[in-house]
Design a protein around this motif. Structure first.
Motif, PDB file in Angstrom:
ATOM      1  N   ASN B  49       1.182  -1.206  -0.041  1.00 27.41           N
ATOM      2  CA  ASN B  49      -0.199   0.156  -0.038  1.00 27.41           C
ATOM      3  C   ASN B  49       0.478   1.287  -0.191  1.00 27.41           C
ATOM      4  O   ASN B  49       0.525   2.276  -0.785  1.00 27.41           O
ATOM      5  N   TYR B  53       0.054   4.089  -2.993  1.00 30.54           N
ATOM      6  CA  TYR B  53      -0.715   5.220  -2.430  1.00 30.54           C
ATOM      7  C   TYR B  53       0.103   6.077  -2.708  1.00 30.54           C
ATOM      8  O   TYR B  53      -0.108   7.084  -2.178  1.00 30.54           O
ATOM      9  N   ASP B  82       3.442   6.835   6.588  1.00 31.41           N
ATOM     10  CA  ASP B  82       3.850   7.585   4.813  1.00 31.41           C
ATOM     11  C   ASP B  82       3.860   8.388   5.296  1.00 31.41           C
ATOM     12  O   ASP B  82       2.703   8.913   6.254  1.00 31.41           O
ATOM     13  N   ILE B  87      -5.737   9.475   3.927  1.00 30.17           N
ATOM     14  CA  ILE B  87      -6.676   7.784   3.529  1.00 30.17           C
ATOM     15  C   ILE B  87      -7.838   8.740   3.987  1.00 30.17           C
ATOM     16  O   ILE B  87      -8.385   9.327   5.439  1.00 30.17           O
ATOM     17  N   VAL B  93     -11.732   2.582   3.320  1.00 33.10           N
ATOM     18  CA  VAL B  93     -11.112   1.546   3.206  1.00 33.10           C
ATOM     19  C   VAL B  93     -11.073   0.699   3.773  1.00 33.10           C
ATOM     20  O   VAL B  93     -10.824  -0.611   3.552  1.00 33.10           O
ATOM     21  N   TYR B  98     -13.065  -2.481  -0.604  1.00 31.64           N
ATOM     22  CA  TYR B  98     -13.265  -1.346  -1.487  1.00 31.64           C
ATOM     23  C   TYR B  98     -11.685  -1.170  -2.408  1.00 31.64           C
ATOM     24  O   TYR B  98     -10.927  -1.187  -1.610  1.00 31.64           O
ATOM     25  N   THR B 100      -9.067   1.244  -4.628  1.00 37.02           N
ATOM     26  CA  THR B 100      -8.686   2.993  -5.711  1.00 37.02           C
ATOM     27  C   THR B 100      -8.071   2.298  -6.904  1.00 37.02           C
ATOM     28  O   THR B 100      -7.653   3.511  -7.749  1.00 37.02           O
ATOM     29  N   SER B 101      -7.585   1.300  -6.752  1.00 35.90           N
ATOM     30  CA  SER B 101      -6.663   0.876  -7.264  1.00 35.90           C
ATOM     31  C   SER B 101      -6.915  -0.260  -8.321  1.00 35.90           C
ATOM     32  O   SER B 101      -5.776  -0.857  -9.261  1.00 35.90           O
ATOM     33  N   GLY B 103      -7.317  -3.303  -7.198  1.00 34.58           N
ATOM     34  CA  GLY B 103      -7.214  -4.569  -6.746  1.00 34.58           C
ATOM     35  C   GLY B 103      -8.123  -5.417  -5.784  1.00 34.58           C
ATOM     36  O   GLY B 103      -9.500  -5.317  -6.833  1.00 34.58           O
ATOM     37  N   LEU B 104      -7.667  -5.947  -4.809  1.00 33.81           N
ATOM     38  CA  LEU B 104      -8.915  -7.113  -4.446  1.00 33.81           C
ATOM     39  C   LEU B 104      -9.789  -6.034  -2.789  1.00 33.81           C
ATOM     40  O   LEU B 104     -11.029  -6.545  -2.631  1.00 33.81           O
ATOM     41  N   GLY B 105      -9.309  -4.750  -2.913  1.00 36.97           N
ATOM     42  CA  GLY B 105      -9.848  -4.180  -1.585  1.00 36.97           C
ATOM     43  C   GLY B 105     -10.067  -5.159  -0.576  1.00 36.97           C
ATOM     44  O   GLY B 105     -10.264  -4.722   0.422  1.00 36.97           O
ATOM     45  N   ALA B 106      -9.216  -6.413  -0.281  1.00 34.07           N
ATOM     46  CA  ALA B 106      -8.865  -7.031   1.074  1.00 34.07           C
ATOM     47  C   ALA B 106      -7.625  -6.893   1.506  1.00 34.07           C
ATOM     48  O   ALA B 106      -7.683  -7.436   3.152  1.00 34.07           O
ATOM     49  N   GLY B 107      -6.669  -5.620   1.390  1.00 36.35           N
ATOM     50  CA  GLY B 107      -5.569  -5.452   1.969  1.00 36.35           C
ATOM     51  C   GLY B 107      -5.622  -5.159   3.292  1.00 36.35           C
ATOM     52  O   GLY B 107      -5.612  -5.644   4.631  1.00 36.35           O
ATOM     53  N   LEU B 108      -6.516  -3.959   3.873  1.00 39.75           N
ATOM     54  CA  LEU B 108      -6.944  -3.399   5.600  1.00 39.75           C
ATOM     55  C   LEU B 108      -7.693  -4.461   5.915  1.00 39.75           C
ATOM     56  O   LEU B 108      -6.867  -4.886   7.247  1.00 39.75           O
ATOM     57  N   PRO B 109      -8.823  -4.974   5.342  1.00 38.69           N
ATOM     58  CA  PRO B 109      -9.405  -5.396   6.042  1.00 38.69           C
ATOM     59  C   PRO B 109      -8.982  -7.019   6.820  1.00 38.69           C
ATOM     60  O   PRO B 109      -9.190  -7.513   7.734  1.00 38.69           O
ATOM     61  N   THR B 128       0.082   8.593   6.376  1.00 37.70           N
ATOM     62  CA  THR B 128      -0.708   7.388   7.043  1.00 37.70           C
ATOM     63  C   THR B 128       0.323   6.742   7.908  1.00 37.70           C
ATOM     64  O   THR B 128       0.954   6.750   7.349  1.00 37.70           O
TER      65      THR B 128
HETATM   66  N1  LIG Z   1      -0.490   4.370   2.489  1.00 45.62           N
HETATM   67  C1  LIG Z   1      -1.636   4.694   2.709  1.00 45.62           C
HETATM   68  N2  LIG Z   1      -2.263   6.277   1.432  1.00 45.62           N
HETATM   69  C2  LIG Z   1      -2.755   6.084   1.155  1.00 45.62           C
HETATM   70  N3  LIG Z   1      -4.337   5.519   0.548  1.00 45.62           N
HETATM   71  C3  LIG Z   1      -3.938   4.399   1.303  1.00 45.62           C
HETATM   72  C4  LIG Z   1      -3.061   3.635   1.719  1.00 45.62           C
HETATM   73  N4  LIG Z   1      -3.134   2.391   1.485  1.00 45.62           N
HETATM   74  C5  LIG Z   1      -4.589   2.161   1.080  1.00 45.62           C
HETATM   75  N5  LIG Z   1      -5.155   3.259   0.840  1.00 45.62           N
HETATM   76  C6  LIG Z   1      -6.239   2.969   1.009  1.00 45.62           C
HETATM   77  O1  LIG Z   1      -6.897   2.055   0.845  1.00 45.62           O
HETATM   78  C7  LIG Z   1      -7.674   1.296   0.036  1.00 45.62           C
HETATM   79  C8  LIG Z   1      -7.499   0.083   0.187  1.00 45.62           C
HETATM   80  O2  LIG Z   1      -6.888  -1.081   0.495  1.00 45.62           O
HETATM   81  P1  LIG Z   1      -6.569  -1.993   1.058  1.00 45.62           P
HETATM   82  O3  LIG Z   1      -7.447  -3.206   1.414  1.00 45.62           O
HETATM   83  O4  LIG Z   1      -4.528  -2.344   0.583  1.00 45.62           O
HETATM   84  O5  LIG Z   1      -6.790  -2.170  -1.045  1.00 45.62           O
HETATM   85  P2  LIG Z   1      -5.905  -2.638  -2.305  1.00 45.62           P
HETATM   86  O6  LIG Z   1      -5.302  -1.867  -2.015  1.00 45.62           O
HETATM   87  O7  LIG Z   1      -6.387  -3.731  -2.575  1.00 45.62           O
HETATM   88  O8  LIG Z   1      -6.894  -1.478  -2.867  1.00 45.62           O
HETATM   89  C9  LIG Z   1      -6.600   1.170  -1.623  1.00 45.62           C
HETATM   90  O9  LIG Z   1      -7.228   1.366  -2.693  1.00 45.62           O
HETATM   91  C10 LIG Z   1      -6.254   2.917  -0.982  1.00 45.62           C
HETATM   92  O10 LIG Z   1      -7.043   3.540  -1.964  1.00 45.62           O
END
Ligand SMILES: Nc1ncnc2c1ncn2[C@@H]1O[C@H](COP(=O)(O)OP(=O)(O)O)[C@@H](O)[C@H]1O
Ligand SMILES: [Mg+2]
Lengths: 281, 137
Positions: B49, B53, B82, B87, B93, B98, B100-101, B103-109, B128
């Protein structure tokens, strides 16, 4: 540094800098044969001269930090090392030329002598820097090529069945190769089933999972089937924790089971021949 | 314990080094194979991330200890810092899917589920900081 030299460098900053930029334009043209992108040369020259001047003004440790930061940025963009050596030499020549009128005749003679020695040394330094960096670049390119060839091989193991064993971390570059090699290989070998073996992939995060999902969708579009094999127990657990749903995705625990089901999908199976007690599938 | 390592993340190599540093420390603290995989995967998500991002940042990995009564527990703490765009909506997020790229949007959760403690601190246009801890059981 001698305080009068520092003063001369500071007092004549404007002329020195413009002369330096002029000379660097010549270096870019003659030495690099305009191979460096002009806009980057412009911004890098600006920062270079700024770093140079701060090394005159700042504390040593602070200046070192700035130089390191600048170098790191240029290294990331594969900027040639000789840009630094050339840039420093140009600056030294210009400063020396500026100092000459301010010193007496006797000193001038020794300066001329030193300049001559330096020109001779510089030429050798430049050649060595170029020879060494060329050799590093060549080694790196060869290694990169070897790595790319190893990175996503598609192996036709039976008629209509191919295996892609993946070993090591998967980055964006490699993910692209996986997709390309899968699709090209399927056409070339007329595969109907491909097994992607991730036994050797240390980390399966959402990016890797996403690429595998995308690749298998593309495989389906060209009329073949993808089976994911070699999901280690700890990887299976992290995939579940991540919330990635692979339930619609054909998976098998081992490469052997994967091959069995690939043969089944292509209406074949392995049988033990009579008297062949030694042989096991 | 005061073992701590910091890895700069600016290229995809940085992501790999951060993961490696995390795996080494997790092993040293005594985490088993499954938890090592969880910890490395969480680091991988946070580092990627940053790379995607915020362009650059750092991952700090350290051993932590907590005493509650007579019970002492050990753990590993991951801090992802960073100075990127920040965010806007943290709740958004943290929802599965969810992104914005593309992706699967499964990273943070996912990281929240992989680890025990999880905290996001983000200021728009400033950056962040995400911290996550896994406790040894
Ligand atoms: N370090 C960060 N700085 C800014 N935005 C972030 C950061 N990490 C995550 N995000 C935002 O949160 C969203 C969800 O992140 P994540 O759950 O990892 O899914 P993915 O990376 O697949 O989109 C990202 O698409 C991005 O918009
Ligand atoms: Mg992500």
């Amino acid at each position: 540094m001698h305080s009068s030299v520092v003063q001369a460098i500071n007092d004549h900053q404007e002329q020195l800098v413009s002369k330096w930029k002029e000379e660097m334009a010549r270096v870019q043209e003659e030495y690099f044969e305009n191979s460096l992108p002009d806009d980057l040369v412009f911004t890098n020259n600006e920062e270079f001269i700024d770093v140079l001047y701060s090394s005159v003004r700042l504390e040593r440790s602070e200046a070192e930090g700035k130089i390191k930061h600048f170098a790191e940025r240029l290294i990331q963009t594969d900027w040639p090392l000789s840009y630094f050596t050339q840039g420093m030499q140009v600056f030294r020549r210009i400063v020396t030329a500026y100092i000459v009128p301010y010193i007496n005749n006797a000193e001038r003679d020794s300066v001329r002598l030193i300049v001559e020695v330096e020109e001779w040394v510089d030429a050798i330094v430049n050649q060595l820097v170029d020879d060494y960096s060329d050799s590093w670049i060549k080694t790196l390119e060869l290694q990169q090529m070897a790595l790319n060839e190893l990175s996503a091989p598609l192996i036709p193991v039976f008629e209509k069945v191919s295996v892609m064993p993946l070993i090591g971390a998967i980055d964006t570059e490699r993910a692209k190769l996986i997709m390309e090699n899968l699709l090209d290989g399927i056409i070339q070998h007329r595969s109907q089933v491909v097994l992607i073996d991730i036994t050797g992939v240390p980390v399966v995060d959402t990016m890797v999972a996403n690429h595998i999902i995308q690749a298998s969708k593309a495989v389906r579009l060209v009329g073949a089937e993808c089976i994911l094999v070699g999901i280690r127990p700890e990887i299976a657990q992290t995939i579940v924790n991540l919330g990635i749903d692979l339930s619609t995705f054909p998976t098998k625990s081992s490469l052997r089971k994967g091959i069995e089901s690939a043969l089944e999908l292509t209406q074949r199976k392995m049988v033990q021949i009579e008297n062949g007690a030694e042989w096991r599938a | 314990m005061s073992i701590q390592s910091s890895v700069e993340v600016q290229t995809e190599w940085g992501i790999v080094s951060a993961r490696q540093a995390g795996r080494n420390l997790a092993k040293e603290i005594g985490f088993g194979g499954v938890d090592q995989a969880r910890i490395t995967t969480a680091i991988s998500e946070l580092a990627r991330n940053i790379y995607l991002y915020a362009e650059k940042g750092e991952i700090v990995i350290e051993a932590v200890e907590e005493t509650r009564g007579t019970q002492k527990k050990k753990g590993i703490k991951i801090t992802a810092k960073d100075r990127g765009p920040g965010i806007k909506n943290i709740r958004e997020v943290m929802e599965d899917g969810y992104t914005t790229s593309g992706g699967l949007g499964a990273g943070l959760p996912g990281v929240r589920r992989l680890m025990d403690d999880f905290d996001v601190d983000s200021v728009m246009e400033e950056g962040t900081t995400i911290t996550a801890i896994k406790w040894l059981r």
